[in-house]
Design a protein around this motif. Structure first.
Motif, PDB file in Angstrom:
ATOM      1  N   MET A   1       0.841  -1.169   0.000  1.00 39.31           N
ATOM      2  CA  MET A   1       0.000   0.000   0.000  1.00 39.31           C
ATOM      3  C   MET A   1       0.885   1.229   0.000  1.00 39.31           C
ATOM      4  SD  MET A   1      -1.539   0.278   3.781  1.00 39.31           S
ATOM      5  CE  MET A   1      -0.484   0.412   5.161  1.00 39.31           C
ATOM      6  N   GLN A   2       0.333   2.365  -0.356  1.00 42.56           N
ATOM      7  CA  GLN A   2       1.090   3.607  -0.370  1.00 42.56           C
ATOM      8  C   GLN A   2       0.374   4.627   0.509  1.00 42.56           C
ATOM      9  OE1 GLN A   2       1.726   5.291  -4.246  1.00 42.56           O
ATOM     10  NE2 GLN A   2       3.398   6.553  -3.541  1.00 42.56           N
ATOM     11  N   TRP A   3       1.121   5.230   1.436  1.00 44.75           N
ATOM     12  CA  TRP A   3       0.589   6.249   2.336  1.00 44.75           C
ATOM     13  C   TRP A   3       0.477   7.581   1.595  1.00 44.75           C
ATOM     14  CZ3 TRP A   3      -1.071   4.389   6.886  1.00 44.75           C
ATOM     15  CH2 TRP A   3      -0.523   3.200   7.336  1.00 44.75           C
ATOM     16  N   ARG A   4      -0.273   8.515   2.161  1.00 46.86           N
ATOM     17  CA  ARG A   4      -0.411   9.841   1.553  1.00 46.86           C
ATOM     18  C   ARG A   4       0.925  10.534   1.360  1.00 46.86           C
ATOM     19  NH1 ARG A   4      -4.750  12.417   5.261  1.00 46.86           N
ATOM     20  NH2 ARG A   4      -5.377  10.344   5.799  1.00 46.86           N
ATOM     21  N   SER A   5       1.893  10.243   2.244  1.00 45.70           N
ATOM     22  CA  SER A   5       3.212  10.871   2.154  1.00 45.70           C
ATOM     23  C   SER A   5       4.027  10.341   0.978  1.00 45.70           C
ATOM     24  CB  SER A   5       3.995  10.615   3.446  1.00 45.70           C
ATOM     25  OG  SER A   5       4.302   9.226   3.562  1.00 45.70           O
ATOM     26  N   GLY A   6       3.553   9.254   0.350  1.00 45.51           N
ATOM     27  CA  GLY A   6       4.293   8.636  -0.741  1.00 45.51           C
ATOM     28  C   GLY A   6       5.074   7.415  -0.293  1.00 45.51           C
ATOM     29  N   ALA A   7       5.165   7.204   1.020  1.00 42.51           N
ATOM     30  CA  ALA A   7       5.883   6.039   1.544  1.00 42.51           C
ATOM     31  C   ALA A   7       5.082   4.774   1.280  1.00 42.51           C
ATOM     32  CB  ALA A   7       6.119   6.206   3.046  1.00 42.51           C
ATOM     33  N   TYR A   8       5.782   3.656   1.106  1.00 41.73           N
ATOM     34  CA  TYR A   8       5.136   2.370   0.887  1.00 41.73           C
ATOM     35  C   TYR A   8       5.131   1.565   2.168  1.00 41.73           C
ATOM     36  CZ  TYR A   8       5.223   3.250  -4.088  1.00 41.73           C
ATOM     37  OH  TYR A   8       5.014   3.780  -5.315  1.00 41.73           O
ATOM     38  N   GLY A   9       4.124   0.746   2.361  1.00 41.40           N
ATOM     39  CA  GLY A   9       4.026  -0.107   3.534  1.00 41.40           C
ATOM     40  C   GLY A   9       3.412  -1.442   3.162  1.00 41.40           C
ATOM     41  N   VAL A  10       3.562  -2.404   4.058  1.00 41.03           N
ATOM     42  CA  VAL A  10       3.033  -3.746   3.849  1.00 41.03           C
ATOM     43  C   VAL A  10       2.207  -4.128   5.068  1.00 41.03           C
ATOM     44  CG1 VAL A  10       3.638  -6.183   3.601  1.00 41.03           C
ATOM     45  CG2 VAL A  10       5.007  -4.436   2.453  1.00 41.03           C
ATOM     46  N   ILE A  11       1.063  -4.706   4.841  1.00 43.50           N
ATOM     47  CA  ILE A  11       0.257  -5.261   5.919  1.00 43.50           C
ATOM     48  C   ILE A  11       0.319  -6.771   5.764  1.00 43.50           C
ATOM     49  CG2 ILE A  11      -2.040  -5.498   6.900  1.00 43.50           C
ATOM     50  CD1 ILE A  11      -2.626  -2.679   5.895  1.00 43.50           C
ATOM     51  N   GLU A  12       0.805  -7.440   6.789  1.00 42.33           N
ATOM     52  CA  GLU A  12       0.914  -8.898   6.768  1.00 42.33           C
ATOM     53  C   GLU A  12      -0.009  -9.474   7.824  1.00 42.33           C
ATOM     54  OE1 GLU A  12       4.878 -10.050   7.584  1.00 42.33           O
ATOM     55  OE2 GLU A  12       5.722  -8.928   5.934  1.00 42.33           O
ATOM     56  N   ALA A  13      -0.579 -10.619   7.535  1.00 40.33           N
ATOM     57  CA  ALA A  13      -1.423 -11.293   8.512  1.00 40.33           C
ATOM     58  C   ALA A  13      -1.396 -12.782   8.263  1.00 40.33           C
ATOM     59  CB  ALA A  13      -2.859 -10.776   8.425  1.00 40.33           C
ATOM     60  N   THR A  14      -1.527 -13.543   9.314  1.00 47.91           N
ATOM     61  CA  THR A  14      -1.660 -14.987   9.175  1.00 47.91           C
ATOM     62  C   THR A  14      -2.585 -15.491  10.266  1.00 47.91           C
ATOM     63  OG1 THR A  14      -0.541 -17.119   9.074  1.00 47.91           O
ATOM     64  CG2 THR A  14       0.404 -15.497  10.570  1.00 47.91           C
ATOM     65  N   THR A  15      -3.329 -16.507   9.949  1.00 45.37           N
ATOM     66  CA  THR A  15      -4.171 -17.158  10.946  1.00 45.37           C
ATOM     67  C   THR A  15      -3.581 -18.498  11.337  1.00 45.37           C
ATOM     68  OG1 THR A  15      -5.517 -18.171   9.226  1.00 45.37           O
ATOM     69  CG2 THR A  15      -6.258 -16.041  10.109  1.00 45.37           C
ATOM     70  N   ALA A  16      -2.362 -18.769  10.878  1.00 42.81           N
ATOM     71  CA  ALA A  16      -1.764 -20.077  11.116  1.00 42.81           C
ATOM     72  C   ALA A  16      -0.309 -19.936  11.559  1.00 42.81           C
ATOM     73  CB  ALA A  16      -1.839 -20.919   9.846  1.00 42.81           C
ATOM     74  N   ALA A  17      -0.072 -19.160  12.599  1.00 40.21           N
ATOM     75  CA  ALA A  17       1.280 -18.981  13.119  1.00 40.21           C
ATOM     76  C   ALA A  17       1.671 -20.182  13.968  1.00 40.21           C
ATOM     77  CB  ALA A  17       1.364 -17.705  13.950  1.00 40.21           C
ATOM     78  N   TYR A  18       2.930 -20.243  14.327  1.00 43.26           N
ATOM     79  CA  TYR A  18       3.421 -21.366  15.115  1.00 43.26           C
ATOM     80  C   TYR A  18       2.624 -21.472  16.417  1.00 43.26           C
ATOM     81  CZ  TYR A  18       6.585 -24.642  17.274  1.00 43.26           C
ATOM     82  OH  TYR A  18       7.108 -25.749  17.863  1.00 43.26           O
ATOM     83  N   PRO A  19       2.142 -22.650  16.786  1.00 44.59           N
ATOM     84  CA  PRO A  19       1.305 -22.801  17.982  1.00 44.59           C
ATOM     85  C   PRO A  19       1.991 -22.294  19.251  1.00 44.59           C
ATOM     86  CG  PRO A  19       1.318 -24.819  16.696  1.00 44.59           C
ATOM     87  CD  PRO A  19       2.346 -23.910  16.085  1.00 44.59           C
ATOM     88  N   GLY A  20       1.247 -21.525  20.031  1.00 41.66           N
ATOM     89  CA  GLY A  20       1.748 -21.041  21.307  1.00 41.66           C
ATOM     90  C   GLY A  20       2.554 -19.764  21.224  1.00 41.66           C
ATOM     91  N   SER A  21       2.851 -19.283  20.028  1.00 41.61           N
ATOM     92  CA  SER A  21       3.615 -18.045  19.893  1.00 41.61           C
ATOM     93  C   SER A  21       2.746 -16.858  20.265  1.00 41.61           C
ATOM     94  CB  SER A  21       4.102 -17.859  18.458  1.00 41.61           C
ATOM     95  OG  SER A  21       5.017 -18.860  18.104  1.00 41.61           O
TER      96      SER A  21
END
Length: 135
Positions: A1-21
């Motif tokens: 994604m790109q912010w209004r300032s022109g900077a780029y960013g990433v949104i990461e998500a997972t529903t299957a991370a290592y158990p107990g983390s």
């Protein structure tokens, strides 16, 4: 994604991370990185300073429990990676496979995308003039 300032960013998500983390949220900016791990917050500044706000003793969640269930009509495929047109929210392409995807996707300007799955395979695939690689 790109912010209004022109900077780029990433949104990461997972529903299957290592158990107990512990749950982890990390924000990386031009002057600092803030990491929320469970209920503890750490800020690391570009000039070398660091601030730590200790966990408050609450559970902060229970971490992930790695169990996968196939949905009806998926032919036993649990993993799906798809691209959507952000204006119409219509799916433009997808890949389905038996192993679930476990990581965020890293894509390049050259159209190559990398993502990790539970089976830890490397499988380059061509998708609409882009190469897709399962790591």
């Amino acid at each position: 994604m790109q912010w209004r300032s022109g900077a780029y960013g990433v949104i990461e998500a997972t529903t299957a991370a290592y158990p107990g983390s512990a749950e982890r949220i990390e924000l990386i900016g031009s002057r600092a990185t803030a990491t929320l791990l469970g209920t503890a917050l750490e800020t690391r500044w570009q000039d070398g300073r660091s601030e730590m706000f200790a966990a408050d003793g609450s559970s902060g969640g229970t971490g992930a429990d790695r169990r996968f269930f196939e949905m009806p009509g998926t032919d036993g495929n649990v993993g799906k990676l798809a691209a959507y047109d952000v204006k119409t929210m219509k799916e433009t392409w997808s890949i389905q496979q038996r192993a679930p995807f476990l990581t965020a996707v890293l894509s390049t300007a050259g159209g190559v995308a990398f993502v990790g799955d539970l089976d830890r395979y490397f499988q380059p695939r061509m998708i609409q003039r882009s190469i897709f690689c399962v790591l």
